[in-house]
Design an enzyme around this catalytic site. Structure first.
Site, PDB file in Angstrom:
ATOM      1  N   GLY A  60      -8.382   3.965  -8.146  1.00  0.00           N
ATOM      2  CA  GLY A  60      -7.717   2.672  -8.142  1.00  0.00           C
ATOM      3  C   GLY A  60      -8.703   1.569  -7.809  1.00  0.00           C
ATOM      4  O   GLY A  60      -9.728   1.822  -7.172  1.00  0.00           O
ATOM      5  N   GLN A  65     -11.589  -6.516  -4.956  1.00  0.00           N
ATOM      6  CA  GLN A  65     -12.839  -5.763  -4.772  1.00  0.00           C
ATOM      7  C   GLN A  65     -13.942  -6.205  -5.729  1.00  0.00           C
ATOM      8  O   GLN A  65     -15.109  -5.909  -5.497  1.00  0.00           O
ATOM      9  CB  GLN A  65     -12.583  -4.264  -4.970  1.00  0.00           C
ATOM     10  N   CYS A 106     -12.627   4.638  -0.390  1.00  0.00           N
ATOM     11  CA  CYS A 106     -12.524   3.337  -1.050  1.00  0.00           C
ATOM     12  C   CYS A 106     -13.864   2.993  -1.681  1.00  0.00           C
ATOM     13  O   CYS A 106     -14.901   3.199  -1.054  1.00  0.00           O
ATOM     14  CB  CYS A 106     -12.142   2.280  -0.021  1.00  0.00           C
ATOM     15  N   LEU A 107     -13.825   2.460  -2.896  1.00  0.00           N
ATOM     16  CA  LEU A 107     -15.075   2.084  -3.569  1.00  0.00           C
ATOM     17  C   LEU A 107     -15.811   0.984  -2.806  1.00  0.00           C
ATOM     18  O   LEU A 107     -17.013   0.827  -2.968  1.00  0.00           O
ATOM     19  CB  LEU A 107     -14.789   1.626  -5.006  1.00  0.00           C
ATOM     20  N   HIS A 148      -2.641   1.439  -0.879  1.00  0.00           N
ATOM     21  CA  HIS A 148      -4.034   1.095  -0.567  1.00  0.00           C
ATOM     22  C   HIS A 148      -4.468  -0.136  -1.384  1.00  0.00           C
ATOM     23  O   HIS A 148      -5.085  -1.064  -0.836  1.00  0.00           O
ATOM     24  CB  HIS A 148      -4.899   2.332  -0.887  1.00  0.00           C
ATOM     25  N   GLU A 149      -4.127  -0.149  -2.668  1.00  0.00           N
ATOM     26  CA  GLU A 149      -4.559  -1.265  -3.538  1.00  0.00           C
ATOM     27  C   GLU A 149      -3.801  -2.553  -3.210  1.00  0.00           C
ATOM     28  O   GLU A 149      -4.383  -3.640  -3.245  1.00  0.00           O
ATOM     29  CB  GLU A 149      -4.398  -0.907  -5.019  1.00  0.00           C
ATOM     30  N   HIS A 152      -5.407  -4.225  -0.427  1.00  0.00           N
ATOM     31  CA  HIS A 152      -6.591  -5.010  -0.831  1.00  0.00           C
ATOM     32  C   HIS A 152      -6.180  -6.422  -1.243  1.00  0.00           C
ATOM     33  O   HIS A 152      -6.845  -7.401  -0.883  1.00  0.00           O
ATOM     34  CB  HIS A 152      -7.296  -4.357  -2.024  1.00  0.00           C
TER      35      HIS A 152
HETATM   36 NI    NI Z   1     -10.064   0.535  -1.778  1.00  0.00          NI
END
Ligand code: NI
Length: 184
Positions: A60, A65, A106-107, A148-149, A152
């Site tokens: 995701g 991000q 997480c990226l 989670h997204e 963000h």
């Molecule tokens: Ni993330």
């Protein structure tokens, strides 16, 4: 039941991989604005976000991000990486009382995996890239990913669920890594 709304990723051409902001970059704490224009520009952002997410092997990615502060999320939790899902202006409209622990990554926080407890099931309401509303029931990884997204988009990174002690330790570790990568 999971109802995945898919788009055809082959429809998009000349995609670009966007740089991903890394925690503790303060831009990750920006609150994203609702999308109001469902136009070519939005399609382009979505295509680039998919390209970026697949290249980074993520499940995701939120627009926050990649330093785009609009309420856009792309997800693909399928093993085969063939179920791209776009959520524009997503909102959680129902959630289970039961919570579940899940080890998240997480990226924007590379190589860090920590357990977070979140509602086990959620119902999400969102728009697709043409502005049409839909609802999606999510469980398992998809439920974790959606929550989670959306965090963000609200300026929250998953490590902020950790205790202050753990979070400070993590910040020190990241600072040390950054110093080392600058000096090497
Ligand atoms: Ni993330």
């Amino acid at each position: 039941m999971i109802n995945i709304v898919s788009i055809d990723k082959k429809r998009y051409t000349s995609m670009a991989i966007l740089p991903i902001l890394k925690f503790p970059d303060p831009r990750l704490h920006t609150i994203a604005q609702p999308v109001t224009q469902f136009d070519e520009h939005l399609q382009r952002i979505v295509a680039d976000m998919f390209e970026t997410m697949y290249a980074a092997r993520g499940v995701g990615l939120a627009a926050t991000q990649v330093d785009i502060h609009q309420r856009i999320v792309v997800i693909d939790t399928s093993e085969e990486r063939n179920a791209p899902t776009v959520l524009i202006n997503p909102e959680i409209i129902a959630q289970s009382a039961e919570k579940k622990d899940w080890e998240e990554g997480c990226l924007s926080v590379p190589e860090v995996y920590e357990v977070v407890a979140r509602p086990e099931r959620v119902r999400v309401r969102a728009q697709d890239t043409s502005g049409t509303f839909f609802e999606m029931d999510c469980d398992e990884l998809l439920a974790v990913c959606v929550q989670h997204e959306i965090d963000h988009l609200n300026g929250k990174v998953f490590v902020q669920y950790l205790s202050n002690l753990k979070l400070n330790r993590l910040k020190n570790k990241i600072k040390k890594q950054q110093r080392e990568s600058v000096s090497s």
